[in-house]
Design a protein around this motif. Sequence first.
Motif, PDB file in Angstrom:
ATOM      1  N   UNK A 288       0.920  -1.327   0.057  1.00 22.95           N
ATOM      2  CA  UNK A 288      -0.058  -0.210   0.096  1.00 22.95           C
ATOM      3  C   UNK A 288       0.504   0.785  -0.385  1.00 22.95           C
ATOM      4  N   UNK A 289       0.072   2.344  -0.411  1.00 23.50           N
ATOM      5  CA  UNK A 289       1.368   3.798  -0.635  1.00 23.50           C
ATOM      6  C   UNK A 289       1.826   4.165   0.614  1.00 23.50           C
TER       7      UNK A 289
ATOM      8  N   UNK B  43       3.537 -10.291   2.629  1.00 22.43           N
ATOM      9  CA  UNK B  43       2.849 -11.117   2.745  1.00 22.43           C
ATOM     10  C   UNK B  43       1.235 -11.262   2.829  1.00 22.43           C
ATOM     11  N   UNK B  44       1.022 -11.778   1.918  1.00 22.95           N
ATOM     12  CA  UNK B  44      -0.328 -12.056   1.682  1.00 22.95           C
ATOM     13  C   UNK B  44      -0.706 -13.589   2.070  1.00 22.95           C
TER      14      UNK B  44
ATOM     15  N   UNK C 211      -7.651  -3.564   2.112  1.00 24.10           N
ATOM     16  CA  UNK C 211      -6.475  -4.657   1.482  1.00 24.10           C
ATOM     17  C   UNK C 211      -5.891  -3.484  -0.020  1.00 24.10           C
ATOM     18  N   UNK C 212      -6.861  -2.131   0.190  1.00 26.41           N
ATOM     19  CA  UNK C 212      -6.162  -1.567  -0.890  1.00 26.41           C
ATOM     20  C   UNK C 212      -5.050  -1.451  -0.848  1.00 26.41           C
ATOM     21  N   UNK C 213      -4.005  -2.179  -2.000  1.00 26.57           N
ATOM     22  CA  UNK C 213      -2.632  -2.155  -2.261  1.00 26.57           C
ATOM     23  C   UNK C 213      -2.750  -2.573  -4.199  1.00 26.57           C
ATOM     24  N   UNK C 214      -1.543  -2.570  -3.949  1.00 26.37           N
ATOM     25  CA  UNK C 214      -0.572  -3.366  -5.318  1.00 26.37           C
ATOM     26  C   UNK C 214      -0.120  -4.836  -4.802  1.00 26.37           C
TER      27      UNK C 214
ATOM     28  N   UNK D 139       4.925  -7.267 -12.342  1.00 33.73           N
ATOM     29  CA  UNK D 139       4.840  -6.498 -11.785  1.00 33.73           C
ATOM     30  C   UNK D 139       3.656  -5.613 -11.082  1.00 33.73           C
ATOM     31  N   UNK D 140       2.682  -6.453 -10.807  1.00 32.74           N
ATOM     32  CA  UNK D 140       1.684  -5.828  -9.970  1.00 32.74           C
ATOM     33  C   UNK D 140       0.458  -5.126 -10.402  1.00 32.74           C
ATOM     34  N   UNK D 141      -0.444  -5.748  -9.724  1.00 36.46           N
ATOM     35  CA  UNK D 141      -1.819  -4.918 -10.291  1.00 36.46           C
ATOM     36  C   UNK D 141      -1.863  -4.819  -9.130  1.00 36.46           C
ATOM     37  N   UNK D 142      -3.310  -3.410  -9.472  1.00 35.52           N
ATOM     38  CA  UNK D 142      -3.062  -2.503  -8.359  1.00 35.52           C
ATOM     39  C   UNK D 142      -5.173  -2.860  -8.149  1.00 35.52           C
ATOM     40  N   UNK D 143      -5.083  -2.971  -6.398  1.00 39.06           N
ATOM     41  CA  UNK D 143      -6.503  -3.428  -5.998  1.00 39.06           C
ATOM     42  C   UNK D 143      -6.388  -2.591  -5.182  1.00 39.06           C
ATOM     43  N   UNK D 144      -8.240  -2.015  -5.655  1.00 42.84           N
ATOM     44  CA  UNK D 144      -8.395  -0.494  -4.661  1.00 42.84           C
ATOM     45  C   UNK D 144     -10.060  -0.840  -4.160  1.00 42.84           C
ATOM     46  N   UNK D 145     -10.303  -1.001  -2.703  1.00 47.08           N
ATOM     47  CA  UNK D 145     -11.497  -0.926  -2.576  1.00 47.08           C
ATOM     48  C   UNK D 145     -11.902  -0.005  -1.747  1.00 47.08           C
TER      49      UNK D 145
END
Length: 127
Positions: free
Chosen positions: A40-41, A47-48, A90-93, A119-125
């Motif tokens: 997250x910013x 770890x998830x 849960x908002x994060x890359x 490279x990551x994928x953005x999840x925004x809740x």
Amino acid sequence: QVQLVESGGGLVQAGGSLRLSCAASGGTFSTYAMGWFRQAPGKEREFVAGVSWSGGITYYADSVKGRFIISRDNAKNTVALQMNSLTPEDTAVYYCAADRLKYRGNVSHHPADFRSWGQGTQVTVSS
């Protein structure tokens, strides 16, 4: 070395679900434990969830236990993260990663134990 590409991120309302997928190529995917991490910013990468090379062992961060499910398909060289009951926290890359060791007997949660990263994928809740 395994190359990884994540997909499936997006914007979802709190309480909703998303399914992330990670496709692997260029290596022996089935020999490596896989992990999902997020960042997250302004925060460190954390770890998830992780799954052993065989799929028989899974490990979750306490913050997602009971809500997220990690799975892998060694025939298709993919690993997925089903995320349910999402919250704004849960908002994060989200990144998938492959272990640096083949046939590790357990599942590590330390980023240093993973060598290949997507490279990551953005999840925004949204709330």
